[in-house]
Write an enzyme that holds these catalytic residues in place. Structure first.
Site, short mmCIF file in Angstrom:
data_model
loop_
_atom_site.label_atom_id
_atom_site.label_comp_id
_atom_site.label_asym_id
_atom_site.label_seq_id
_atom_site.Cartn_x
_atom_site.Cartn_y
_atom_site.Cartn_z
N GLN A 68 1.01 -1.20 -0.05
CA GLN A 68 -0.23 -0.54 -0.30
C GLN A 68 0.97 1.37 0.34
O GLN A 68 1.84 0.46 0.51
CB GLN A 68 -0.95 -0.03 1.23
CG GLN A 68 -2.05 -1.06 1.40
CD GLN A 68 -3.17 -0.58 2.10
OE1 GLN A 68 -2.89 -1.72 2.98
NE2 GLN A 68 -3.05 0.30 2.37
N HIS A 69 0.10 2.41 -0.73
CA HIS A 69 0.88 4.16 -0.46
C HIS A 69 1.75 4.23 -1.30
O HIS A 69 1.80 5.61 -1.15
CB HIS A 69 1.08 4.25 1.58
CG HIS A 69 0.09 3.51 2.87
ND1 HIS A 69 -1.56 4.34 2.57
CD2 HIS A 69 0.46 2.36 2.97
CE1 HIS A 69 -1.56 3.18 3.08
NE2 HIS A 69 -0.71 3.20 3.80
N ASP A 224 -1.78 -4.93 0.04
CA ASP A 224 -1.91 -6.17 0.40
C ASP A 224 -2.81 -6.56 1.44
O ASP A 224 -3.33 -8.06 1.54
CB ASP A 224 -0.44 -6.21 0.80
CG ASP A 224 0.26 -4.57 1.18
OD1 ASP A 224 -1.16 -4.35 1.64
OD2 ASP A 224 1.63 -5.39 1.55
#
Length: 460
Positions: A68-69, A224
């Site tokens: 992520q991110h 994820d």
């Protein structure tokens, strides 16, 4: 057959499964470069390597889940303008504080998007880039997350990139309550507009593959943690604790969670529900560091830890090896406290290492409970969950029943579920991999209170 991809921090993992049963038929893997910033083209190379040798032969649908991110900034030609900044890159910590203040405080952010910015959130990385690398920012035309980038390449770089609501909810400029982007927050972070991926509905097919497995249906993919929840078949009352490079504590939930303290991120999930999540930067790496410090392997660390008494004789390890996200202390460092001549033994240090890591995760569990998330049991997943000491001590520290799920690539399995959903039009009903139940000892509550109480005093 369908394929699911987990493009994690450390590696690309691919599973090919039977679309009807979820049985794993084939697997592939390739390593990623280390670091908190990586050329995103390395992820594509790793995906191609993991799929080599006919791994995807006969696959009818594919989906990519990813860390992520991370910020992938592209120019107008679709080429990266700089290395991607990963979720665990903390250079944007000050940018997070600035953005919180500029919008009017943590409560304003929770109302706007469901999450208070910290250094991991994409919006903070955009702000850091705009301020620290204005020339780079000037060349940027679009922003994607790691899995968006891979899905876009898989589909042959179409004009429109795609993502899903789970991934979008970790950007800081998409609202979990309205299901829409917040262009004003993207502008606040970056100073101008950027092209962002279209958010697909749960189960929606995003298009067809042009690379690796031409013609296959491509699902939107997800983050994820959202993928892990799908892959593990999490039900209401199940809280997943993933012990990987980072630690995550999250649960499938039916309403959005709003935590103005910033401890609980109010993410969406990949099914149309929500995924309140607490993350720590330090999990399995703490076990490795403890083993290295003692000059032993992980199996010996387990043996030593299990030979010591609960509480490690008063020895406490604060496991902030890489800063920390929960609590939000990006510049913090670890500590060993309570050291005396009586407790200075390898066994106590090993025990304190495991207890310290688990106490950090237990703080996350407390955060979910404080916001109304029911906890019937904890499901342990991730590489660190295979530790004998972790399995034995987790029920003591968490104070609730713990189930260790059989080793599996749960993120990739979740992506495979998405692929099957996009292929058939309905969410697949696959059996969860075999479980091994660990029961809470009778005296667990008393031990948990003592261990966690000492940890809390050191943590402050």
């Amino acid at each position: 057959m369908v394929a699911g991809v987990d493009s994690s921090t450390q590696a690309t993992k691919v599973v090919v499964v039977d679309a009807a049963t979820g049985s794993v038929l084939r697997e592939g893997r390739a390593a990623h470069p280390p670091g908190t910033e990586v050329d995103p083209r390395e992820w594509w190379s790793a995906l191609a390597e993991a799929c080599a040798g006919g791994l995807l032969d006969g696959v009818s649908a594919i989906s990519v889940a990813g860390q992520q991110h991370g910020m992938v900034l592209l120019d107008r030609a679709g080429e990266p303008v700089r290395d991607a900044l990963l979720w665990n890159d903390t250079r944007s910590a000050q940018a997070a504080e600035d953005l919180i203040a500029e919008l009017g405080g943590a409560g304003a952010w929770v109302s706007a998007v469901g999450t208070v910015p910290v250094a991991s959130i994409t919006a903070t990385k955009l702000r850091w880039t705009a301020r620290a690398e204005p020339g780079t920012a000037e060349r940027a035309a679009r922003v994607m997350l790691p899995h968006d980038w891979l899905t876009w390449l898989l589909m042959g770089r179409p004009g429109e990139a795609v993502t899903d609501r789970g991934e979008a909810s970790g950007t800081g400029y998409w609202s979990t309550t309205t299901g829409e982007y917040r262009p004003d927050l993207l502008d606040l972070a970056f100073g101008r507009d950027l092209d962002v991926p279209r958010v697909c509905a749960p189960g929606e097919g995003a298009g067809r593959a042009a690379e690796l497995v031409p013609g296959a249906v491509v699902a939107a993919g997800t983050g994820d943690n959202m993928g892990a929840a799908l892959g593990a078949g999490a039900e209401r009352g199940d809280v997943l604790v993933s012990i990987g490079t980072s630690g995550t504590v999250f649960a499938a939930h039916d309403v959005p969670v709003a935590d103005t303290s910033g401890v609980v991120a109010g993410f969406a999930d990949a099914t149309g529900g929500y995924l309140p999540l607490v993350a720590t930067l330090n999990a399995a790496r703490v076990l490795r560091a403890g083993a290295d410090l003692l000059g032993v392997d992980l199996a010996e660390l387990d043996r030593l830890a299990l030979s010591a008494e609960p509480g490690a004789g008063g020895l406490v390890v604060l496991p902030y090896l890489e800063g920390e996200r929960t609590p939000n202390r990006p510049t913090a460092r670890g500590a060993v406290a309570g050291l005396t001549g009586a407790n200075a033994t390898p066994a106590n240090l090993a025990r304190a290492v495991v207890e310290g890591m688990l106490c950090g995760l237990a703080d996350g569990l407390d955060g979910l409970v404080a916001h109304g998330v029911p906890v019937r049991r904890v499901l342990l997943i991730g590489g660190g969950s295979r530790s004998a000491a972790v399995q034995a001590l987790a029920p003591l520290v968490f104070g609730v029943p713990v189930t260790v799920l059989a080793p599996a690539e749960y993120v990739a399995l979740g992506a495979a579920r998405q692929a099957a959903w996009a292929l058939t039009g309905s969410a697949p009903d696959w059996a969860r991999p075999e479980e091994a139940s660990i029961d809470l000892p009778v005296d667990g509550a008393e031990i948990a209170a003592a261990v966690r109480g000492r940890y809390a005093l050191v943590r402050g």
